[in-house]
Design an enzyme around this catalytic site. Structure first.
Site, mmCIF file in Angstrom:
data_model
loop_
_atom_site.group_PDB
_atom_site.id
_atom_site.type_symbol
_atom_site.label_atom_id
_atom_site.label_comp_id
_atom_site.label_asym_id
_atom_site.label_seq_id
_atom_site.Cartn_x
_atom_site.Cartn_y
_atom_site.Cartn_z
ATOM 1 N N HIS A 136 -93.085 -1.380 -31.706
ATOM 2 C CA HIS A 136 -93.820 -1.588 -32.952
ATOM 3 C C HIS A 136 -95.024 -0.654 -33.010
ATOM 4 O O HIS A 136 -95.382 -0.014 -32.023
ATOM 5 C CB HIS A 136 -94.299 -3.044 -33.074
ATOM 6 C CG HIS A 136 -93.229 -3.997 -33.486
ATOM 7 N ND1 HIS A 136 -92.375 -4.578 -32.585
ATOM 8 C CD2 HIS A 136 -92.860 -4.462 -34.707
ATOM 9 C CE1 HIS A 136 -91.530 -5.370 -33.225
ATOM 10 N NE2 HIS A 136 -91.800 -5.320 -34.511
ATOM 11 N N LYS A 141 -100.015 -3.833 -33.836
ATOM 12 C CA LYS A 141 -99.453 -5.168 -33.589
ATOM 13 C C LYS A 141 -100.160 -5.803 -32.399
ATOM 14 O O LYS A 141 -100.324 -5.173 -31.351
ATOM 15 C CB LYS A 141 -97.946 -5.082 -33.343
ATOM 16 C CG LYS A 141 -97.276 -6.446 -33.251
ATOM 17 C CD LYS A 141 -95.766 -6.323 -33.331
ATOM 18 C CE LYS A 141 -95.092 -7.683 -33.199
ATOM 19 N NZ LYS A 141 -95.491 -8.621 -34.268
#
EC number: 1.17.1.8
Length: 273
Positions: free
Chosen positions: A159, A163
């Site tokens: 990600h 995040k």
């Protein structure tokens, strides 16, 4: 807004996901933006939600008090942080409002609070609202039943740099799907980090590896590796709109239900596969 439209409130309306949720609402029939919320102190308070989302003025003003707008929506969509989501959940429960929860990173107490609230209101709670990801979860159950007992199972996820939780909720959901199919407890068999001298791999373990870099929207791979061959099931998201569209469709599906805890497998009828 038509009289029959389901009115949806978006929490975190000024964020990347919030703006795309607003865009998704305006692309689907039967649903309308009823309210938009941002955290207290945000510079976006008082702004027009439509203008923030790039769809033009729509007359919905961003506010910071959910209790003041409970009459303006039927269903709340929340993709924020666990502590904020639980506060919003309780307000929804007290006012008989349905909620779609895409927030990840809940501890066991938070998950239990969601389950308890579902006795009073309808809730869709999912780690990922992508149709493709939820299809992958179903495929993993089938793959685990065929290959899981004799394969080494590893889950790799990537990600963007912003995040804050790891592994991702989707990676954990993949692990849960596999573990459930094999009759294992993920808490007991998950391995979240390897460093130094680890010894041989436990054949019953499910390993997780996490990457955080750049602007990766979301990539997940589950690997079933045997001697001489391996099967990999991968999902790659290129736009957050896939999650936004799924969440709004979940809100439409939730409309009219009185109570209960559901996930995207229910919304998509995947148990029929």
């Amino acid at each position: 807004m038509a009289d029959t439209d389901i009115r949806v409130a978006i929490v975190g309306a000024g964020g990347r996901m919030g703006r795309q949720l607003i865009q998704a609402i305006y692309q689907l029939d039967g649903v309308a933006l009823g309210a938009a919320l941002e955290r207290s102190g945000s510079s976006l308070i008082g702004a027009d939600a439509g203008e923030l989302a790039g769809i033009g003025h729509n007359g919905v003003t961003v506010c910071d008090d959910l209790t003041s707008i409970v009459d303006d929506f039927d269903i709340l969509i929340d993709f924020t942080r666990p502590e904020g989501t639980l506060t919003h959940l309780e307000i929804c429960r007290q006012n008989g409002k349905a909620i779609v929860i895409g927030t990840t990173g809940f501890d066991e107490a938070g998950k239990q609070a969601i389950k308890q609230a579902s006795a009073d209101i309808p809730i869709v709670f999912a780690a990922n609202f992508s149709v493709g990801v939820n299809l992958v979860l179903k495929l993993l159950e089938k793959a685990a039943k065929v290959m899981g007992e004799y394969s080494d199972i590893e889950i790799i996820e990537a990600h963007h740099r912003h995040k804050v939780d790891a592994p991702s909720g989707t990676a954990l959901a993949m692990g849960e799907s596999i573990a459930h199919a094999l009759g294992r407890d993920l808490k007991a068999c998950a391995v979240y980090a390897r460093e130094g001298y680890t010894g041989e791999r436990d054949p019953k373990s499910i390993g997780f590896a996490t990457i955080r870099a750049g602007d990766i929207v979301g990539e997940h791979t589950a690997m079933f590796a045997d001697i001489g061959e391996r099967v990999e099931i991968t999902h790659k998201a290129s736009s957050r709109m896939t999650f936004a569209n799924g969440a709004v469709k979940a809100a439409l599906w939730l409309s009219g239900k009185n109570s209960g805890l559901f996930d995207m497998k229910d919304v998509l009828n995947l148990d029929l596969l």
